[in-house]
Design a protein around this motif. Structure first.
Motif, mmCIF file in Angstrom:
data_model
loop_
_atom_site.group_PDB
_atom_site.id
_atom_site.type_symbol
_atom_site.label_atom_id
_atom_site.label_comp_id
_atom_site.label_asym_id
_atom_site.label_seq_id
_atom_site.Cartn_x
_atom_site.Cartn_y
_atom_site.Cartn_z
ATOM 1 N N LEU A 245 0.842 -1.228 0.106
ATOM 2 C CA LEU A 245 0.079 0.114 0.132
ATOM 3 C C LEU A 245 0.934 1.218 -0.067
ATOM 4 C CD1 LEU A 245 -2.883 1.308 0.255
ATOM 5 C CD2 LEU A 245 -2.472 1.219 2.655
ATOM 6 N N LEU A 246 0.718 2.147 -0.895
ATOM 7 C CA LEU A 246 1.641 3.223 -1.081
ATOM 8 C C LEU A 246 0.786 4.497 -0.679
ATOM 9 C CD1 LEU A 246 3.034 2.614 -4.744
ATOM 10 C CD2 LEU A 246 4.061 2.002 -2.611
ATOM 11 N N ILE A 247 1.307 5.054 0.384
ATOM 12 C CA ILE A 247 1.012 6.096 0.954
ATOM 13 C C ILE A 247 1.829 7.492 0.714
ATOM 14 C CG2 ILE A 247 -0.021 7.229 3.264
ATOM 15 C CD1 ILE A 247 -0.497 4.625 4.055
ATOM 16 N N ASP A 248 1.400 8.554 0.137
ATOM 17 C CA ASP A 248 2.039 9.762 -0.042
ATOM 18 C C ASP A 248 2.403 10.237 1.213
ATOM 19 O OD1 ASP A 248 3.318 11.927 -1.073
ATOM 20 O OD2 ASP A 248 1.424 12.916 -1.893
ATOM 21 N N PRO A 249 4.034 10.148 1.591
ATOM 22 C CA PRO A 249 4.172 10.696 2.709
ATOM 23 C C PRO A 249 4.069 12.357 3.037
ATOM 24 C CG PRO A 249 6.326 10.064 1.546
ATOM 25 C CD PRO A 249 4.971 10.085 0.701
ATOM 26 N N GLY A 250 3.996 13.202 1.848
ATOM 27 C CA GLY A 250 3.974 14.419 1.897
ATOM 28 C C GLY A 250 2.364 15.114 2.424
ATOM 29 N N ARG A 251 1.413 14.020 2.461
ATOM 30 C CA ARG A 251 0.101 14.691 2.647
ATOM 31 C C ARG A 251 -0.416 14.432 4.094
ATOM 32 N NH1 ARG A 251 -4.328 12.970 -1.665
ATOM 33 N NH2 ARG A 251 -5.361 14.239 -0.434
ATOM 34 N N ARG A 252 -1.290 15.006 4.714
ATOM 35 C CA ARG A 252 -1.579 14.853 6.030
ATOM 36 C C ARG A 252 -2.809 14.096 6.020
ATOM 37 N NH1 ARG A 252 -2.379 20.782 8.603
ATOM 38 N NH2 ARG A 252 -4.121 20.580 7.079
ATOM 39 N N ALA A 253 -2.788 13.444 7.098
ATOM 40 C CA ALA A 253 -4.077 12.479 7.076
ATOM 41 C C ALA A 253 -5.138 13.467 7.380
ATOM 42 C CB ALA A 253 -3.990 11.421 8.422
ATOM 43 N N ARG A 254 -6.399 13.118 7.010
ATOM 44 C CA ARG A 254 -7.723 13.818 7.196
ATOM 45 C C ARG A 254 -8.258 13.504 8.301
ATOM 46 N NH1 ARG A 254 -10.906 13.116 1.744
ATOM 47 N NH2 ARG A 254 -12.159 14.850 2.545
ATOM 48 N N VAL A 255 -8.524 14.505 9.128
ATOM 49 C CA VAL A 255 -9.144 14.608 10.465
ATOM 50 C C VAL A 255 -10.627 15.104 10.586
ATOM 51 C CG1 VAL A 255 -8.718 15.174 12.862
ATOM 52 C CG2 VAL A 255 -6.770 14.543 11.457
ATOM 53 N N TRP A 256 -11.382 14.606 11.227
ATOM 54 C CA TRP A 256 -12.975 14.995 11.202
ATOM 55 C C TRP A 256 -13.267 15.520 12.510
ATOM 56 C CZ3 TRP A 256 -11.217 11.459 7.777
ATOM 57 C CH2 TRP A 256 -11.436 11.636 6.395
ATOM 58 N N CYS A 257 -14.066 16.465 12.901
ATOM 59 C CA CYS A 257 -14.698 16.826 14.169
ATOM 60 C C CYS A 257 -15.311 15.682 14.903
ATOM 61 C CB CYS A 257 -15.527 18.111 14.136
ATOM 62 S SG CYS A 257 -16.196 18.611 15.475
ATOM 63 N N ARG A 258 -15.080 15.575 16.241
ATOM 64 C CA ARG A 258 -15.752 14.493 16.684
ATOM 65 C C ARG A 258 -17.594 14.630 16.979
ATOM 66 N NH1 ARG A 258 -12.608 13.745 22.355
ATOM 67 N NH2 ARG A 258 -12.622 16.137 21.957
ATOM 68 N N ASP A 259 -17.786 16.166 17.130
ATOM 69 C CA ASP A 259 -19.067 16.404 17.183
ATOM 70 C C ASP A 259 -19.878 16.536 15.953
ATOM 71 O OD1 ASP A 259 -18.812 16.253 20.102
ATOM 72 O OD2 ASP A 259 -18.574 18.584 20.304
ATOM 73 N N CYS A 260 -19.511 17.317 15.209
ATOM 74 C CA CYS A 260 -20.106 17.944 13.811
ATOM 75 C C CYS A 260 -19.804 16.961 12.654
ATOM 76 C CB CYS A 260 -20.045 19.164 13.688
ATOM 77 S SG CYS A 260 -18.413 20.004 13.131
ATOM 78 N N GLY A 261 -18.617 16.215 12.778
ATOM 79 C CA GLY A 261 -18.097 15.539 11.555
ATOM 80 C C GLY A 261 -17.483 16.512 10.163
ATOM 81 N N ARG A 262 -17.408 17.741 10.468
ATOM 82 C CA ARG A 262 -16.475 18.376 9.434
ATOM 83 C C ARG A 262 -15.293 18.266 9.624
ATOM 84 N NH1 ARG A 262 -18.424 24.648 10.364
ATOM 85 N NH2 ARG A 262 -19.794 23.919 12.279
ATOM 86 N N GLU A 263 -14.585 18.318 7.946
ATOM 87 C CA GLU A 263 -13.339 18.123 8.121
ATOM 88 C C GLU A 263 -12.409 19.150 8.690
ATOM 89 O OE1 GLU A 263 -9.565 17.140 4.863
ATOM 90 O OE2 GLU A 263 -11.648 17.557 4.012
ATOM 91 N N LEU A 264 -11.331 18.917 9.578
ATOM 92 C CA LEU A 264 -10.657 20.086 10.188
ATOM 93 C C LEU A 264 -9.293 20.516 9.657
ATOM 94 C CD1 LEU A 264 -10.974 18.407 13.726
ATOM 95 C CD2 LEU A 264 -12.303 20.047 12.680
ATOM 96 N N LYS A 265 -9.100 21.609 9.518
ATOM 97 C CA LYS A 265 -7.862 22.253 8.744
ATOM 98 C C LYS A 265 -6.829 22.790 9.698
ATOM 99 C CE LYS A 265 -9.827 21.735 4.733
ATOM 100 N NZ LYS A 265 -9.245 20.784 3.603
ATOM 101 N N ASP A 266 -7.458 23.553 11.027
ATOM 102 C CA ASP A 266 -6.492 24.079 11.816
ATOM 103 C C ASP A 266 -5.756 23.378 12.542
ATOM 104 O OD1 ASP A 266 -5.547 25.876 13.844
ATOM 105 O OD2 ASP A 266 -7.610 25.863 14.764
ATOM 106 N N GLU A 267 -4.677 23.320 12.874
ATOM 107 C CA GLU A 267 -3.514 22.357 13.575
ATOM 108 C C GLU A 267 -4.154 22.028 14.979
ATOM 109 O OE1 GLU A 267 -1.081 20.478 12.925
ATOM 110 O OE2 GLU A 267 -1.404 21.114 10.729
#
Length: 63
Positions: free
Chosen positions: A9-31
């Motif tokens: 399985l090849l994963i691009d090491p330059g990309r960040r993993a996608r993280v979603w909010c525990r409450d509303c489910g939106r994708e999070l961009k802020d560190e």
């Protein structure tokens, strides 16, 4: 030798993993949101970067 080997399985090491909010489910961009796994709207703890100020109020007469 077995021909049914699983491919790597090849994963691009330059990309960040996608993280979603525990409450509303939106994708999070802020560190900070990504670390807490809560978006700024869902996080109960206030953050330092927002413009918040408390205003002194006159007491209500009769109380």
């Amino acid at each position: 030798m077995d021909d049914r080997q699983q491919k790597a399985l090849l994963i691009d090491p330059g990309r960040r993993a996608r993280v979603w909010c525990r409450d509303c489910g939106r994708e999070l961009k802020d560190e900070i949101s990504r670390m807490r796994r809560l978006g700024p709207e869902c996080d109960p703890e206030p953050r330092g970067g927002y413009d918040r100020h408390d205003v002194d109020q006159d007491p209500i007469p009769g109380l």
